[in-house]
Write a protein that holds these residues in place. Sequence first.
Motif, mmCIF file in Angstrom:
data_model
loop_
_atom_site.group_PDB
_atom_site.id
_atom_site.type_symbol
_atom_site.label_atom_id
_atom_site.label_comp_id
_atom_site.label_asym_id
_atom_site.label_seq_id
_atom_site.Cartn_x
_atom_site.Cartn_y
_atom_site.Cartn_z
ATOM 1 N N ASP A 121 -1.439 -5.064 -0.622
ATOM 2 C CA ASP A 121 -2.757 -5.175 -1.242
ATOM 3 C C ASP A 121 -2.871 -6.587 -1.815
ATOM 4 O OD1 ASP A 121 -5.094 -5.015 -2.672
ATOM 5 O OD2 ASP A 121 -4.643 -3.083 -3.594
ATOM 6 N N TYR A 153 0.853 -1.186 0.000
ATOM 7 C CA TYR A 153 0.000 0.000 0.000
ATOM 8 C C TYR A 153 0.889 1.237 0.000
ATOM 9 C CZ TYR A 153 -4.131 -2.803 1.155
ATOM 10 O OH TYR A 153 -5.166 -3.710 1.121
ATOM 11 N N VAL A 211 -1.361 5.580 2.707
ATOM 12 C CA VAL A 211 -2.345 4.634 3.245
ATOM 13 C C VAL A 211 -1.796 3.976 4.504
ATOM 14 C CG1 VAL A 211 -3.627 2.503 2.781
ATOM 15 C CG2 VAL A 211 -3.361 4.219 0.978
#
Length: 319
Positions: free
Chosen positions: A154, A133, A137
């Motif tokens: 992710d 990420y 984030v």
Amino acid sequence: MDQLAPSKFSPYRVFSAEEWAKFRADAPLTLTEDEVRRLRSMNDPVDLEEVARIYLAVSRLLYAHVESSQLLFRQRQRFLSEDRAHPKTPFIIGIAGSVAVGKSTTARVLKELLARWPSSPKVDLITTDGFLYPNAVLEAEGLMQRKGFPESYDVGAILRFLSEIKAGVPRVEAPVYSHFVYDVVPGERITIDRPDILIFEGLNVLQVRDMPKDGKAVPFVSDFFDYSIYIDADEIDIQRWYIERFMRLRETAFRETGSFFHRYSQVSPEEALQIAEGLWSNINGKNLYENILPTRPRADLILRKGPNHLTEQVALRKL
């Protein structure tokens, strides 16, 4: 029980580096010393002798698996009476192991060796770094100190990428990561277009998750692998390699303006050493023991390195 200790109960056959070197057979050495020097990572002493001693046999073994996979694919087509135009499935090799253990060098060397086999297969390499990420984030979720842990990736994007690769989808895109800025590069992508072989390298690629009680399918990243390799070493050695690399980067890349770690080039050597030791103890060492090392028994091949960063033992899963 130590699964790597020679035993009739172990799922592995264990070889010394010298024994393993014999399995090179007639595999040609297609790399030069200069090429190996360009392929290896910082502080990694892999040279042409190590390529001949370890990696040629690994390349020969992998290519045998690739050929067997292709034969099985054709046999399954006949069994299912499928259209011959159906795209063949790329062979995916997963490479796992701790930070600083030498995964990147192994991946790059194997990519070049496999691509130079007589059939000239198309070989691509992707690392999981791009699937982290973005820092924004991670910061918002309080995960910057867990960067590299499973929750910092992710996983959905990884699974979609590998699923499309396995399905033979043309021009599959993957995000790009910059170690210089220590972040995913916004808008930058790398395109993978139907390779014969894909090498997928990352810290946690062999990790599994808790199985659902309702029996629903839960895909793991490793479900898409046809073969997996784990790069192994004692923690004391990996920690030393990590700190040595950090201190060397402090004198090189960290000095460049714009580097995420530029501030570490401004502190004293003593303070930098404390920082490196803290990063290992609080982040990378924890990740090794909590997430990475437990996946070692899932690998098909384990390359065990000694204190000099060179492979001293090879464990091959029995058929």
